[in-house]
Design an enzyme around this catalytic site. Structure first.
Site, PDB file in Angstrom:
ATOM      1  N   ASP A 147      22.119  53.787 -13.097  1.00  0.00           N
ATOM      2  CA  ASP A 147      21.878  52.980 -12.129  1.00  0.00           C
ATOM      3  C   ASP A 147      22.846  53.203 -11.167  1.00  0.00           C
ATOM      4  O   ASP A 147      23.474  54.061 -10.851  1.00  0.00           O
ATOM      5  CB  ASP A 147      21.825  51.394 -12.918  1.00  0.00           C
ATOM      6  CG  ASP A 147      21.025  50.479 -12.225  1.00  0.00           C
ATOM      7  OD1 ASP A 147      21.567  50.045 -10.965  1.00  0.00           O
ATOM      8  OD2 ASP A 147      19.967  50.224 -12.625  1.00  0.00           O
ATOM      9  N   HIS A 180      23.827  45.862  -9.308  1.00  0.00           N
ATOM     10  CA  HIS A 180      22.756  45.978  -9.930  1.00  0.00           C
ATOM     11  C   HIS A 180      22.617  46.397 -11.530  1.00  0.00           C
ATOM     12  O   HIS A 180      22.073  46.075 -12.352  1.00  0.00           O
ATOM     13  CB  HIS A 180      21.650  46.791  -9.229  1.00  0.00           C
ATOM     14  CG  HIS A 180      20.444  47.061  -9.611  1.00  0.00           C
ATOM     15  ND1 HIS A 180      19.849  48.008 -10.491  1.00  0.00           N
ATOM     16  CD2 HIS A 180      19.066  46.341  -9.120  1.00  0.00           C
ATOM     17  CE1 HIS A 180      18.405  47.860 -10.464  1.00  0.00           C
ATOM     18  NE2 HIS A 180      18.158  46.984  -9.640  1.00  0.00           N
ATOM     19  N   ASN A 272       8.203  47.145  -7.413  1.00  0.00           N
ATOM     20  CA  ASN A 272       8.006  45.994  -6.802  1.00  0.00           C
ATOM     21  C   ASN A 272       7.492  45.835  -5.423  1.00  0.00           C
ATOM     22  O   ASN A 272       7.643  44.901  -4.742  1.00  0.00           O
ATOM     23  CB  ASN A 272       9.651  45.428  -6.664  1.00  0.00           C
ATOM     24  CG  ASN A 272      10.204  45.074  -7.869  1.00  0.00           C
ATOM     25  OD1 ASN A 272       9.805  44.985  -8.906  1.00  0.00           O
ATOM     26  ND2 ASN A 272      11.632  44.724  -7.683  1.00  0.00           N
ATOM     27  N   SER A 334      13.215  45.753 -12.482  1.00  0.00           N
ATOM     28  CA  SER A 334      14.414  46.091 -12.491  1.00  0.00           C
ATOM     29  C   SER A 334      15.055  45.586 -13.756  1.00  0.00           C
ATOM     30  O   SER A 334      15.684  45.974 -14.695  1.00  0.00           O
ATOM     31  CB  SER A 334      15.266  46.175 -11.514  1.00  0.00           C
ATOM     32  OG  SER A 334      15.541  47.221 -10.635  1.00  0.00           O
TER      33      SER A 334
END
Length: 587
Positions: A147, A180, A272, A334
């Site tokens: 990530d 994130h 998404n 996520s």
């Protein structure tokens, strides 16, 4: 274990967070300049380094970096020459494939960033408290978060974050400058039952941060592939991928296969975009693709759907870590993905002897069927259920507390090894051996369901030096035995790191050719042992010599009028390559 349901979770101030998903940066230090294009090239073993170099340099391209585990080259080429180079590579019989280096982004907040709900509703929804009665995770089950990095200084995750790697800046500082990755890590494995902040799904799991996204939340597929293979080689049992893009990639699939073949479970966010367009790596084979649900087990409109979706998990108003010290509610697949990854971590801790395929099968079969009966494209096999999944893999044999015995029968402890050899294991148990594994340097090398197994090891792919070989044996009661030996790999006897020198002495750069035949003279030398000289004309191998002074006869009567390039390569016994300057001539 006493009941966990009465735990009081003290929450710090939480605020809604919005993550920008900007498709601009790439990995491996500086991104390519605007006039350059980045591509991925996979040569076949039949292609020499010199031939590849010559093919690239003929179009003004250069090898910028590599994905070592896959032998994929990250190449930067002037935009005006990109199409020609790609076509030339596709036609070359020694090139397995060439493809664009696509951009991946963090799958952040969906269309309603201010949506809030009841604190950590999602833990009760998946029946995590009941699962904790059996398993709260294990520090030996390492979850890699591929990530934007992880802020290891956050009080609710401090001490659980291992030494990772940063493929954005090419260093070992995998801290998070976006937020994130830290949020993702908190859902799976934040410290729990500590009267601080939040609880995670798998309390005791360790986090391996692998930074492949920059501060703006984007990065290249090559960086993602490097991150997956690096995590596979550095102890990960589970890899969470809350990122991706809509472009498929052979390199990305090969990276996934590399990890899967090492008994690693890969879990990824379905995306998404609110449509059925496949999202990668979730849509890759051997990846558990996770869509999102809300507190009423409904799919939010922004959650992707399609035949690649395997399972669903809460992804709306999910409370988790925010930056280095606070908490916030996040929305998106996520955050569904690390919920599922946390359940997988509980399962792996409850039964460490299971294969990745067995864990995934149990996860899917023990989900809660929501939506249409049976499998559907919105929720896959259903919404994850931690209690059912952990119970399904928790097996016992009454009265069996005896661990198996295991030995490495070949090679011998202390042996010096070279070339390709077999590492042989032998195990036994009072009830029965269910699996044996071989680890080389702490990395899973192979596994078998047979009590006696042999694994091939090509030591030429390893650096010279000391290695620990460890054999592990498991029985049906999950009793484990291990045996280690130390060996030394020694394939080279001379550390030669100096490349030869190569030069084209005639014709001169910029000269005009005349007549029917031209002599191309090459001079080469090496500090130890020159083994070969190659001459390339217009990017194609023209001739080979083993002499330091070589002369090649070039019949130019059939050569087209215009510009032509000459370049020489010199090789030594250690595999070092020297390259001459590019000589341009005219006819």
């Amino acid at each position: 274990m006493k009941s966990i349901t009465s735990r009081l979770l003290s929450l710090a101030a939480a605020c809604c967070a919005v993550l920008a998903a900007v498709l601009t940066s790439t990995l491996h230090a500086a991104p390519p300049e605007k006039k350059e294009v980045q591509i991925l090239v996979k040569p076949k073993p039949s292609m020499s380094e010199a031939a590849l170099h010559a093919l690239l340099s003929a179009k003004g391209a250069r090898q910028h970096s590599t994905i070592p585990a896959l032998d994929v080259r990250v190449v930067r080429v002037p935009a005006k020459a990109a199409e020609q180079l790609i076509n030339a590579l596709k036609r070359n019989k020694d090139v397995e494939y060439v493809e664009p280096d696509h951009v991946a982004t963090a799958i952040g907040v969906a269309n309603d960033p201010y949506f809030t709900g009841g604190n950590q509703w999602y833990l009760s929804k998946i029946e995590a408290p009941a699962a904790w009665e059996t398993s709260v995770g294990s520090s030996s089950v390492i979850v890699a978060v591929v990530d934007s990095g992880v802020s290891g200084s956050h009080p609710d995750i401090a001490g659980k974050v291992l030494q990772g790697y940063d493929f954005v800046n090419n260093d070992t500082d995998a801290s998070d400058d976006n937020g994130h990755g830290t949020a993702v890590a908190g859902i799976t494995a934040a410290s729990s039952n500590n009267s601080l902040g939040m609880a995670s799904v798998s309390w005791n799991s360790a986090i391996l941060p692998v930074k492949v996204l920059g501060a703006n939340g984007s990065g290249s597929y090559s960086g993602m592939a490097n991150g997956i293979t690096w995590a596979a080689d550095n102890g990960a049992r589970i890899i969470n991928l809350s990122l991706g893009g809509t472009s498929s990639s052979r390199t990305l699939q090969n990276a996934v296969n590399y990890a899967w073949n090492r008994n690693i479970i890969l879990v990824a966010a379905a995306g998404n975009n609110g449509n059925s367009t496949a999202f990668y790596p979730a849509a890759c084979n051997n990846v558990v693709a996770v869509s999102a649900t809300d507190s009423s087990d409904r799919r939010p409109s922004w959650s992707n759907y399609g035949s690649y979706v395997d399972i669903a998990a809460p992804g709306v108003s999910v409370l988790t870590l925010q930056n280095s010290s606070s908490y916030a509610y996040w929305n998106g697949t996520s955050f569904s993905s690390p919920v599922a990854a946390g359940v997988v971590a509980l399962m792996a801790a409850a039964n460490s002897g299971l294969s990745n395929a067995a864990v995934v099968d149990a996860l899917l079969k023990n989900s809660d069927d929501i939506g249409a009966a049976g499998y559907d494209v919105y929720y896959g096999h259903g919404r994850v259920n931690a209690r059912r999944a952990v119970a399904a893999v928790t097996t016992s044999v009454p009265g069996d507390t005896t661990a198996p015995s295991v030995a490495i029968t070949s090679p011998a402890d202390g042996a010096t090894l070279a070339g390709t050899l077999n590492v042989s294991l032998s195990a036994s148990d009072n009830v029965g051996v269910t699996k044996v594994e071989l680890y080389i340097g702490g990395v899973l090398h192979g596994q078998s369901t047979s009590a006696t197994a042999s694994f091939s090891w090509n030591t030429t792919n390893s650096l010279d030096g000391a290695y620990t070989l460890e054999a592990r044996a498991y029985d049906a009661a999950n009793n484990i035995a291990s045996k280690s030996i130390n060996v030394t790999v020694k394939n080279s006897t001379l550390a030669d790191t100096t490349a030869p020198l190569a030069a084209i002495t005639s014709p001169a750069d910029g000269s005009t050719l005349k007549g029917k035949t031209v002599r191309v003279n090459v001079s080469a030398s090496d500090d130890l042992s020159l083994t070969k000289v190659e001459l390339y004309i217009d990017g194609k191998l023209f001739g080979t010599s083993s002499s330091e002074s070589s002369s090649f006869s070039w019949n130019i009567s059939k050569v087209s009028a215009g510009t032509h390039t000459l370049q020489a390569f010199a090789f030594d016994a250690a595999g070092n390559i020297g390259v001459s300057h590019l000589v341009t001539v005219y006819k």
